[in-house]
Scaffold this motif. Structure first.
Motif, PDB file in Angstrom:
ATOM      1  N   LEU A  30       0.811  -1.019  -0.005  1.00 46.73           N
ATOM      2  CA  LEU A  30       0.024  -0.025  -0.047  1.00 46.73           C
ATOM      3  C   LEU A  30       0.909   1.261   0.031  1.00 46.73           C
ATOM      4  O   LEU A  30       0.597   2.131  -0.868  1.00 46.73           O
ATOM      5  CB  LEU A  30      -0.831  -0.151   1.255  1.00 46.73           C
ATOM      6  CG  LEU A  30      -2.035  -1.004   1.075  1.00 46.73           C
ATOM      7  CD1 LEU A  30      -2.647  -1.069   2.436  1.00 46.73           C
ATOM      8  CD2 LEU A  30      -3.042  -0.790   0.036  1.00 46.73           C
ATOM      9  N   LEU A  31       1.865   1.394   0.828  1.00 46.02           N
ATOM     10  CA  LEU A  31       2.792   2.344   0.813  1.00 46.02           C
ATOM     11  C   LEU A  31       3.463   2.643  -0.384  1.00 46.02           C
ATOM     12  O   LEU A  31       3.520   3.684  -1.135  1.00 46.02           O
ATOM     13  CB  LEU A  31       3.897   2.157   2.025  1.00 46.02           C
ATOM     14  CG  LEU A  31       4.767   3.424   2.235  1.00 46.02           C
ATOM     15  CD1 LEU A  31       4.055   4.832   2.458  1.00 46.02           C
ATOM     16  CD2 LEU A  31       6.021   3.123   3.352  1.00 46.02           C
ATOM     17  N   THR A  32       3.737   1.676  -0.918  1.00 43.09           N
ATOM     18  CA  THR A  32       4.560   1.816  -2.471  1.00 43.09           C
ATOM     19  C   THR A  32       3.572   2.244  -3.565  1.00 43.09           C
ATOM     20  O   THR A  32       4.041   3.107  -4.274  1.00 43.09           O
ATOM     21  CB  THR A  32       5.171   0.074  -2.949  1.00 43.09           C
ATOM     22  OG1 THR A  32       6.282  -0.148  -2.041  1.00 43.09           O
ATOM     23  CG2 THR A  32       5.768   0.297  -4.180  1.00 43.09           C
ATOM     24  N   ARG A  33       2.316   1.752  -3.614  1.00 43.69           N
ATOM     25  CA  ARG A  33       1.469   2.351  -4.615  1.00 43.69           C
ATOM     26  C   ARG A  33       1.062   3.961  -4.084  1.00 43.69           C
ATOM     27  O   ARG A  33       1.236   4.575  -5.086  1.00 43.69           O
ATOM     28  CB  ARG A  33       0.370   1.552  -4.321  1.00 43.69           C
ATOM     29  CG  ARG A  33       0.357   0.212  -4.833  1.00 43.69           C
ATOM     30  CD  ARG A  33      -0.920  -0.487  -4.839  1.00 43.69           C
ATOM     31  NE  ARG A  33      -0.803  -1.828  -5.562  1.00 43.69           N
ATOM     32  CZ  ARG A  33      -1.903  -2.667  -5.069  1.00 43.69           C
ATOM     33  NH1 ARG A  33      -2.905  -2.488  -4.676  1.00 43.69           N
ATOM     34  NH2 ARG A  33      -1.721  -3.897  -5.682  1.00 43.69           N
ATOM     35  N   ALA A  34       0.925   4.103  -2.844  1.00 41.31           N
ATOM     36  CA  ALA A  34       0.708   5.479  -2.461  1.00 41.31           C
ATOM     37  C   ALA A  34       1.831   6.534  -2.925  1.00 41.31           C
ATOM     38  O   ALA A  34       1.691   7.353  -3.391  1.00 41.31           O
ATOM     39  CB  ALA A  34       0.335   5.590  -1.144  1.00 41.31           C
ATOM     40  N   ALA A  35       3.244   5.889  -2.618  1.00 44.30           N
ATOM     41  CA  ALA A  35       4.416   6.781  -2.983  1.00 44.30           C
ATOM     42  C   ALA A  35       4.355   7.063  -4.526  1.00 44.30           C
ATOM     43  O   ALA A  35       4.748   8.181  -4.802  1.00 44.30           O
ATOM     44  CB  ALA A  35       5.422   6.220  -2.303  1.00 44.30           C
ATOM     45  N   GLU A  36       4.026   6.082  -5.295  1.00 44.26           N
ATOM     46  CA  GLU A  36       4.210   6.085  -6.735  1.00 44.26           C
ATOM     47  C   GLU A  36       3.172   6.949  -7.095  1.00 44.26           C
ATOM     48  O   GLU A  36       3.587   8.040  -8.013  1.00 44.26           O
ATOM     49  CB  GLU A  36       3.969   4.605  -7.400  1.00 44.26           C
ATOM     50  CG  GLU A  36       5.170   3.503  -7.390  1.00 44.26           C
ATOM     51  CD  GLU A  36       5.000   2.402  -7.599  1.00 44.26           C
ATOM     52  OE1 GLU A  36       3.741   2.056  -8.113  1.00 44.26           O
ATOM     53  OE2 GLU A  36       6.053   1.524  -7.523  1.00 44.26           O
ATOM     54  N   GLN A  37       1.964   7.158  -6.806  1.00 44.65           N
ATOM     55  CA  GLN A  37       0.948   7.823  -7.011  1.00 44.65           C
ATOM     56  C   GLN A  37       1.069   9.052  -6.723  1.00 44.65           C
ATOM     57  O   GLN A  37       0.876  10.213  -7.540  1.00 44.65           O
ATOM     58  CB  GLN A  37      -0.552   7.315  -6.370  1.00 44.65           C
ATOM     59  CG  GLN A  37      -1.714   8.158  -6.881  1.00 44.65           C
ATOM     60  CD  GLN A  37      -2.829   7.521  -6.198  1.00 44.65           C
ATOM     61  OE1 GLN A  37      -2.927   6.538  -5.360  1.00 44.65           O
ATOM     62  NE2 GLN A  37      -4.143   7.998  -6.707  1.00 44.65           N
ATOM     63  N   LYS A  39       4.221  10.619  -6.462  1.00 41.15           N
ATOM     64  CA  LYS A  39       5.584  10.821  -6.867  1.00 41.15           C
ATOM     65  C   LYS A  39       6.459  11.205  -5.817  1.00 41.15           C
ATOM     66  O   LYS A  39       7.231  12.395  -5.597  1.00 41.15           O
ATOM     67  CB  LYS A  39       5.597  12.052  -8.112  1.00 41.15           C
ATOM     68  CG  LYS A  39       4.672  11.656  -9.262  1.00 41.15           C
ATOM     69  CD  LYS A  39       4.947  12.652  -9.992  1.00 41.15           C
ATOM     70  CE  LYS A  39       4.285  12.200 -11.394  1.00 41.15           C
ATOM     71  NZ  LYS A  39       2.986  12.270 -11.650  1.00 41.15           N
ATOM     72  N   ARG A  40       6.523  10.438  -4.674  1.00 39.99           N
ATOM     73  CA  ARG A  40       7.446  10.597  -3.550  1.00 39.99           C
ATOM     74  C   ARG A  40       8.020   9.238  -3.503  1.00 39.99           C
ATOM     75  O   ARG A  40       7.723   8.206  -3.710  1.00 39.99           O
ATOM     76  CB  ARG A  40       6.566  10.747  -2.047  1.00 39.99           C
ATOM     77  CG  ARG A  40       5.925  11.977  -2.322  1.00 39.99           C
ATOM     78  CD  ARG A  40       5.020  12.232  -1.037  1.00 39.99           C
ATOM     79  NE  ARG A  40       4.293  13.412  -1.088  1.00 39.99           N
ATOM     80  CZ  ARG A  40       3.008  13.395  -0.509  1.00 39.99           C
ATOM     81  NH1 ARG A  40       2.345  12.394  -0.143  1.00 39.99           N
ATOM     82  NH2 ARG A  40       2.311  14.585  -0.478  1.00 39.99           N
ATOM     83  N   SER A  41       9.210   9.272  -2.528  1.00 41.80           N
ATOM     84  CA  SER A  41       9.791   8.056  -2.081  1.00 41.80           C
ATOM     85  C   SER A  41       8.906   7.426  -1.131  1.00 41.80           C
ATOM     86  O   SER A  41       8.096   8.170  -0.347  1.00 41.80           O
ATOM     87  CB  SER A  41      11.202   8.544  -1.519  1.00 41.80           C
ATOM     88  OG  SER A  41      11.166   9.109  -0.521  1.00 41.80           O
ATOM     89  N   LYS A  42       9.002   6.239  -0.614  1.00 41.09           N
ATOM     90  CA  LYS A  42       8.448   5.663   0.157  1.00 41.09           C
ATOM     91  C   LYS A  42       8.691   6.264   1.368  1.00 41.09           C
ATOM     92  O   LYS A  42       7.768   6.390   2.484  1.00 41.09           O
ATOM     93  CB  LYS A  42       8.555   4.160   0.347  1.00 41.09           C
ATOM     94  CG  LYS A  42       8.102   3.331  -0.639  1.00 41.09           C
ATOM     95  CD  LYS A  42       8.074   1.967  -0.642  1.00 41.09           C
ATOM     96  CE  LYS A  42       8.997   1.154   0.116  1.00 41.09           C
ATOM     97  NZ  LYS A  42       8.832  -0.326   0.072  1.00 41.09           N
TER      98      LYS A  42
END
Length: 65
Positions: A30-37, A39-42
Motif C-alpha cells: 500500500l505504501l509503495t502504491r501511494a508513494a508512486e501515485q 511521486k514521492r519516495s516511500k
C-alpha cells in the motif's frame, strides 16, 4: 485560500528524527502504491502520512486488535 499554521512553541524542543520499523507485506504494498501515485519516495510518503495521522487523530485513535 492559503492558511499558514504557526508551529507550536513546544515543537522547537524537538529535532528531526529517523526511525526504523517493520511493515507487513500488505502495508509495504500500500505504501509503495501511494508513494508512486504521489511521486514521492516511500520514506517521504510514510513521513507525510504519519505526520498527518498524528495531527488529526492523536487523541482520538485507539487500536482495535
Amino acid at each position: 485560500m492559503l492558511v499558514l499554521i504557526e508551529k507550536p512553541k513546544e515543537d522547537c524542543e524537538f529535532e528531526s528524527k529517523r526511525i526504523n520499523f517493520e511493515m507487513s507485506p500488505r502495508c509495504n504494498q500500500l505504501l509503495t502504491r501511494a508513494a508512486e501515485q504521489n511521486k514521492r519516495s516511500k520514506r517521504q510518503e510514510a513521513s507525510k502520512r504519519l505526520e498527518h495521522h498524528l495531527e488529526h487523530f492523536l487523541n482520538d485513535w485507539i487500536e482495535n486488535e
